[in-house]
Scaffold this active site. Structure first.
Site, mmCIF file in Angstrom:
data_model
loop_
_atom_site.group_PDB
_atom_site.id
_atom_site.type_symbol
_atom_site.label_atom_id
_atom_site.label_comp_id
_atom_site.label_asym_id
_atom_site.label_seq_id
_atom_site.Cartn_x
_atom_site.Cartn_y
_atom_site.Cartn_z
ATOM 1 C CD GLN A 62 -2.415 1.480 2.698
ATOM 2 O OE1 GLN A 62 -2.548 2.612 3.168
ATOM 3 N NE2 GLN A 62 -2.823 0.395 3.347
ATOM 4 C CG ASN A 71 -3.729 5.729 2.766
ATOM 5 O OD1 ASN A 71 -3.973 6.922 2.918
ATOM 6 N ND2 ASN A 71 -4.042 4.826 3.665
ATOM 7 C CB THR A 113 1.931 2.785 15.616
ATOM 8 O OG1 THR A 113 2.697 3.186 14.480
ATOM 9 C CG2 THR A 113 0.519 3.324 15.463
ATOM 10 C CB THR A 144 3.686 5.007 11.387
ATOM 11 O OG1 THR A 144 2.706 4.046 11.788
ATOM 12 C CG2 THR A 144 5.066 4.419 11.590
ATOM 13 C CE LYS A 145 -3.483 5.696 10.628
ATOM 14 N NZ LYS A 145 -4.687 4.917 10.302
ATOM 15 C CG MET A 181 18.826 -13.008 42.250
ATOM 16 S SD MET A 181 17.024 -13.073 42.223
ATOM 17 C CE MET A 181 16.708 -14.609 43.088
ATOM 18 C CE LYS A 231 3.010 -12.350 42.395
ATOM 19 N NZ LYS A 231 2.427 -11.313 43.308
ATOM 20 C CB CYS A 279 8.541 -10.158 45.163
ATOM 21 S SG CYS A 279 8.063 -8.416 45.052
#
Length: 524
Positions: A39, A71, A136, A138-139, A288, A364, A444
């Site tokens: 497009q 477009n 996004t 791009t718009k 860790m 969780k 945690c």
């Protein structure tokens, strides 16, 4: 005309995305990489320039046997003989476009809601551009981010429309923020019983790539690969009674002890030592490691990942995303603990980034945290503590079930009574002790415990999570009864001992401890 919508390229000529490169050359590379439809989108150039570039692009696409759509600009499509157009909700209406272009033209319509999708489907659109799925750049005028859940809702509705009321060739294409890190997540989470997506529209993931050809090739491979992230939906245990399901827990605990799985913790500094001790006590092997650069190697070791959002910074979120993608890539289970998710705007935005950045097998959190993850309004939180103690159990169960169904995963809401669901089965768990709420890091370390279980029980994630919760909370009850325990300070070492004692009992085949389980099925 049979059209392959699978890898749909939308062009972007802006400097921020295209840079100083030639658009035609970039599209050529993308076609060589496997793009199946193009497009041409340019909202700023003059008509003459649009036609000039469109002609060049059309010459390329015809060589590759790929349709070119324009477009919005139907005049440009007519001028160059393009195969069709894509129109938005604010562009020319579908009926007028069809009258001008004729029945043979491909006409796609942007849809971000069920109503818009229904109107376009019965109005004769050839395909629907569903989105915006993810955030996004791009718009600029994005009306809403619909996510994977919104995409699936539209697909489910389309499946309910009789064929006689819509085109029998109606296709669906997702658009908005799609890239190599989330296309498979969208594939998995947007599946409906009646239909799936026919294509994925990408912009900057190809246009801005250093090698558009390689980027297109990678995306084609990802689309073709049916990846379930190792998730177990539906499970073979779905028809078991509560007693039968709970009865399986001791064996899962024994499997954990025998396997000693890696539990990769990306957690805050406050609880690292406690989490490591708990992991060792239950028979897991903790590491860790908060640097996302280590995740690719660690993910190959067959363990599970805990992403704990306790210390939320832009750097930590970047590391979390890198690790999430590494585990998703190899199907390794991931648990998300959105600590304090509703407390600040930074944390709420972090949740959105993480949820759109990959797939979590388990989420969780307490009530406020689960509310924030679900996107519900009014989920303000004070620190890491939960709120809204007046919410009924049924309401909590419904929230957990709805979120699990939307994400196609397992969700656990902790509290005085815990709620656990995979979107089909929903249970309440009334074990535990008040001391757990009076020490730092109990939530945690519960995440660490559950993650260790989902590393070994991969056929039924809900069973794995249930095993983790029950072992953790029954151990707390046992520890609280020890004569040396006078309060939260003396509770912690007794609790770690109690966890290890359950492992010893499991290894010996003893199951009496599970008789303390307080689990009920909830009709949510």
């Amino acid at each position: 005309m049979d059209v392959d919508y699978s890898l749909y390229l939308v062009t972007d000529s802006t400097k921020a995305v295209l840079g100083v490169r030639d658009l035609v050359h970039v599209v050529q590379q993308a076609l060589e990489g496997g793009v199946t439809i193009v497009q041409y989108r340019d909202k700023t150039s003059e008509t003459a320039d649009l036609i000039r570039t469109a002609k060049k692009l059309h010459n390329l696409t015809k060589k590759h046997g790929v349709p070119l759509l324009i477009n919005d600009r139907i005049d440009v499509a007519l001028a160059i003989g393009a195969e069709g157009v894509h129109i938005g909700q604010d562009d020319m209406d579908l009926a007028t476009a069809r009258k001008i272009l004729g029945l043979s033209a491909i006409i796609g319509v942007t849809c971000s809601s069920i109503d818009e999708a229904h109107a376009a489907a019965v109005g004769g659109a050839d395909y629907l551009g569903i989105g915006t799925v993810f955030a996004t750049s791009t718009k600029e005028n994005t009306k809403s981010i619909i996510g994977t859940a919104g995409t699936r809702a539209i697909l489910e509705h389309l499946g309910s429309i009789p064929t006689k009321e819509r085109s029998d060739r109606l296709a669906t294409v997702a658009i908005g923020g799609l890239n190599a890190s989330n296309i498979q997540q969208l594939l998995f989470q947007s599946k409906s019983k009646s239909r799936g997506l026919d294509g994925f529209a990408v912009v900057s993931a190809i246009i801005a790539a250093q090698s558009p050809k390689s980027a297109a090739g990678e995306l084609r491979n990802l689309i073709a690969k049916d990846l379930s992230f190792g998730a177990s939906f539906p499970s073979g245990n779905a028809d078991l009674s509560v007693k039968e399901l709970v009865g399986k827990v001791p064996e899962v605990v024994r499997q954990l002890s025998n396997a000693s799985p890696l539990c990769h913790n990306m957690t805050n500094l406050v609880v690292q030592n406690f989490a490591a001790n708990v992991a060792v006590a239950i028979g897991a092997s903790p590491i860790m490691a908060n640097d996302g650069g280590e995740a690719e190697d660690l993910a190959k070791l067959g363990g599970a990942l805990v992403i704990n959002m306790g210390s939320a910074t832009p750097e930590s979120i970047s590391n979390h995303l890198q690790a999430l993608r590494a585990y998703n890539k190899c199907g390794g289970p991931v648990l998300f603990d959105p600590v304090g998710a509703g407390a600040t705007e930074l944390r709420r935005n972090a949740v959105k980034k993480l949820m759109s950045g990959g797939y979590f097998h388990v989420i969780k959190g307490n009530y406020s945290e689960i509310m924030t993850v679900s996107g519900s309004s009014g989920a303000q939180q004070k620190g890491v503590d939960s709120a809204k103690s007046d919410v009924s159990g049924v309401e909590r169960a419904c929230l957990v079930k709805t979120l699990a169904s939307r994400e196609r995963n397992v969700v656990i809401m902790t509290g005085e009574v815990d709620y656990l669901s995979d979107g089909v089965r929903t249970y309440s768990i009334a074990n535990g002790h008040q001391y757990l709420g009076q020490i730092t890091g109990s939530g945690c370390t519960l995440g660490t415990t559950i993650a260790s279980f989902i590393a070994v029980e991969r056929k039924d994630t809900l069973l794995a999570a249930l095993a983790g919760v029950l072992m953790f909370e029954i151990a707390a009850e046992r520890a609280s009864r020890q004569p040396e325990v006078k309060g939260p300070g003396t509770f912690v070492p007794a609790f770690i001992d109690a966890l290890s004692y359950i492992i010893i009992e499991a290894e010996a085949g003893k199951t009496a401890w599970i008789e303390s389980a307080k689990v009920e099925l909830v009709n949510a």
